[in-house]
Design a protein around this motif. Structure first.
Motif, PDB file in Angstrom:
ATOM      1  N   GLU A  70       0.861  -1.551   0.485  1.00 13.32           N
ATOM      2  CA  GLU A  70      -0.475  -0.128  -0.435  1.00 13.32           C
ATOM      3  C   GLU A  70       0.824   1.436  -0.232  1.00 13.32           C
ATOM      4  O   GLU A  70       1.787   1.179   0.591  1.00 13.32           O
ATOM      5  CB  GLU A  70      -0.751  -0.007   1.346  1.00 13.32           C
ATOM      6  CG  GLU A  70      -1.900   1.272   0.882  1.00 13.32           C
ATOM      7  CD  GLU A  70      -2.835   0.871   2.487  1.00 13.32           C
ATOM      8  OE1 GLU A  70      -3.728   2.116   2.923  1.00 13.32           O
ATOM      9  OE2 GLU A  70      -2.776  -0.089   3.062  1.00 13.32           O
ATOM     10  N   VAL A  71       0.342   2.136  -0.453  1.00 15.90           N
ATOM     11  CA  VAL A  71       1.033   3.211  -1.200  1.00 15.90           C
ATOM     12  C   VAL A  71       0.824   4.540  -0.774  1.00 15.90           C
ATOM     13  O   VAL A  71      -0.140   4.302  -1.297  1.00 15.90           O
ATOM     14  CB  VAL A  71       1.804   3.534  -2.441  1.00 15.90           C
ATOM     15  CG1 VAL A  71       2.658   4.916  -2.492  1.00 15.90           C
ATOM     16  CG2 VAL A  71       2.894   2.604  -2.499  1.00 15.90           C
ATOM     17  N   ARG A  72       1.274   6.011  -0.112  1.00 10.91           N
ATOM     18  CA  ARG A  72       0.287   7.120  -0.192  1.00 10.91           C
ATOM     19  C   ARG A  72       0.804   8.290  -0.461  1.00 10.91           C
ATOM     20  O   ARG A  72       2.219   8.224   0.216  1.00 10.91           O
ATOM     21  CB  ARG A  72       0.482   7.393   1.088  1.00 10.91           C
ATOM     22  CG  ARG A  72      -0.752   8.118   1.488  1.00 10.91           C
ATOM     23  CD  ARG A  72      -0.994   8.635   3.344  1.00 10.91           C
ATOM     24  NE  ARG A  72      -2.373   7.354   3.984  1.00 10.91           N
ATOM     25  CZ  ARG A  72      -2.795   7.670   4.861  1.00 10.91           C
ATOM     26  NH1 ARG A  72      -1.713   8.310   6.037  1.00 10.91           N
ATOM     27  NH2 ARG A  72      -3.297   5.934   5.843  1.00 10.91           N
ATOM     28  N   LEU A  73       0.532   9.107  -1.057  1.00  5.90           N
ATOM     29  CA  LEU A  73       1.527   9.692  -2.142  1.00  5.90           C
ATOM     30  C   LEU A  73       0.849  11.382  -0.930  1.00  5.90           C
ATOM     31  O   LEU A  73      -0.085  11.940  -1.634  1.00  5.90           O
ATOM     32  CB  LEU A  73       1.267  10.230  -3.617  1.00  5.90           C
ATOM     33  CG  LEU A  73       2.293  10.903  -4.625  1.00  5.90           C
ATOM     34  CD1 LEU A  73       3.745  10.413  -4.322  1.00  5.90           C
ATOM     35  CD2 LEU A  73       1.727  10.682  -5.868  1.00  5.90           C
ATOM     36  N   VAL A  74       2.346  11.797  -0.284  1.00  8.42           N
ATOM     37  CA  VAL A  74       1.695  13.355   0.220  1.00  8.42           C
ATOM     38  C   VAL A  74       2.486  14.155  -0.233  1.00  8.42           C
ATOM     39  O   VAL A  74       4.011  13.661  -0.660  1.00  8.42           O
ATOM     40  CB  VAL A  74       1.588  13.136   1.902  1.00  8.42           C
ATOM     41  CG1 VAL A  74       0.493  12.379   1.818  1.00  8.42           C
ATOM     42  CG2 VAL A  74       3.232  12.636   2.026  1.00  8.42           C
ATOM     43  N   LYS A  75       1.854  15.512  -0.577  1.00 12.15           N
ATOM     44  CA  LYS A  75       2.998  16.948  -0.452  1.00 12.15           C
ATOM     45  C   LYS A  75       3.993  16.898   0.490  1.00 12.15           C
ATOM     46  O   LYS A  75       3.809  16.958   2.239  1.00 12.15           O
ATOM     47  CB  LYS A  75       1.934  17.727  -1.068  1.00 12.15           C
ATOM     48  CG  LYS A  75       1.381  17.634  -2.180  1.00 12.15           C
ATOM     49  CD  LYS A  75       0.322  18.376  -3.204  1.00 12.15           C
ATOM     50  CE  LYS A  75      -0.005  18.399  -4.090  1.00 12.15           C
ATOM     51  NZ  LYS A  75      -1.011  19.347  -5.225  1.00 12.15           N
TER      52      LYS A  75
END
Length: 393
Positions: A70-75
């Motif tokens: 599982e991947v979470r892309l955040v700024k």
């Protein structure tokens, strides 16, 4: 997380003055800067970052579908403690500054932080994966997944604060890209939040330094003096006044341009540039030694270069070594103040502030007020080491 472009920096720098876009354009023109050029480079950079993120996301997605990851892309603005707790590993997309920011919120010794340099033409990326993986990130992912790498635990500095008038609330310099005036206002605002207190025992600050800690009078601490002409002012820089004890040794009063304490990781960064010697200086010293008969070999270019390189390389050491290197910048020496040791390795450095408007800055990104009566204990604990990976070229 992505880096801040020069165009974004100029916008943030003058935002407190209420400048419009047209005002900013005119101000940059007065400084000789090309507004159109900055804006165009900003657009190119933004487009490239979007392209890179898309490519990375595709690579992650393919791996996730096959392996159930599982991947979470955040700024940058969305990166917080909750995100760090959720993740098993952190990957920063940017340069060394982005990597430092990503690492600043990680306190788990076994949670790896991996940096990818998304703009190698403008960023050194010393803390990131080798440049070739910028353009072949899927290959890096596969190597990481297959275990074709080695772990590297980079030691970090921890800070304890005690004394009178302490404000342990940090100011995030990465978020604000502060100008001199903003830097001063940020700390003033914190003072009025009534969070200052007297801390009798050492208080562990919620940050760890991967590169270095710098202590000194802040950029805003310049005394303004009115001249005989009412419309003219000039500034006098105030030296940093403090007392220092190295490895529980005697306290020494010092005045200087500030104190830098670095890790092995940081020994290749600011600390190196503070202490390195130039070829010209070495050449002149060897000529003096030759003149006094203290040089029993011919003085030539090769010798000067070898001595220069050997000295400068002695300033560097492994990121895994649990020791620090301190540097006194431009110490003032007279009958009142001394500096018996301007630089050296240590396991503990204690500093008592006698400053008026000083800051303790961690990795150039987090600032703490550090004025008269504050005492900082600077040391390394191996439990604070940051887990990183090393991939071969």
């Amino acid at each position: 997380m992505q880096r801040t472009t020069r165009y974004e920096f100029e916008q943030q720098r003058y935002r407190y003055a209420g400048l419009s876009e047209e005002d900013l354009k005119q101000l940059l023109a007065l400084k000789g800067s090309n507004y159109a050029g900055l804006l165009e480079r900003h657009r190119i950079h933004t487009k490239n970052v979007e392209h890179v993120v898309e490519r990375y996301t595709q690579a992650f997605s393919a791996l996730c579908r096959n392996e159930g990851i599982e991947v979470r892309l955040v700024k940058r603005g969305e990166y917080n403690e909750e995100t760090v707790r959720w993740a098993d590993a952190i990957i920063s997309a940017g340069g060394d500054g982005t990597m430092l920011l990503a690492a600043s919120k990680v306190f788990d010794k076994f949670k790896p932080v991996i940096g990818v340099n998304t703009d190698p033409e403008r960023s050194e990326g010393h803390l990131c994966l080798p440049v070739r993986y910028t353009h072949s990130f899927p290959e890096a992912l596969q190597k990481l997944y297959r275990g074709e790498f080695r772990w590297q635990w980079r030691q970090r500095i921890r800070l304890y604060l005690e004394g009178t008038g302490i404000n342990p609330t940090p100011v995030d310099l990465h978020e604000q890209q502060l100008s001199q005036e903003q830097h001063s206002r940020a700390h003033i605002n914190e003072r009025f939040q009534d969070q200052r207190s007297d801390i009798s025992g050492p208080h562990l600050l919620p940050v760890r330094a991967l590169n270095e800690v710098f202590i000194g009078e802040s950029l805003s601490s310049r005394e303004n003096f009115k001249s005989c002409k009412p419309s003219f002012k000039f500034s006098l820089h105030r030296a940093s006044y403090y007392e220092i004890s190295v490895d529980d040794g005697p306290w020494e009063k010092q005045k200087s341009s500030g104190l830098n304490v670095c890790t092995g990781t940081g020994s290749k960064a600011w600390s190196y540039n503070i202490n390195k010697v130039a070829y010209q200086a070495v050449e002149e010293i060897l000529k003096i030694a030759e003149k006094h008969g203290g040089l029993n070999m011919p003085l030539n270019v090769e010798l000067v270069q070898k001595v220069t390189n050997d000295y400068n390389e002695s300033l560097l050491y492994s990121p895994e070594e649990p020791k620090m290197f301190f540097s006194i910048r431009e110490p003032i020496a007279n009958r009142v103040f001394s500096s018996t040791q301007q630089r050296g390795f240590s396991s503990k450095v204690c500093v008592r502030s006698r400053c008026w408007d000083a800051c303790m800055v961690v990795d150039g990104g987090t600032s703490f007020e550090f004025n008269d009566g504050a005492i900082a204990s600077i040391m390394i604990d191996t439990e604070d080491a940051l887990c990183t990976v090393v991939l071969e070229e």
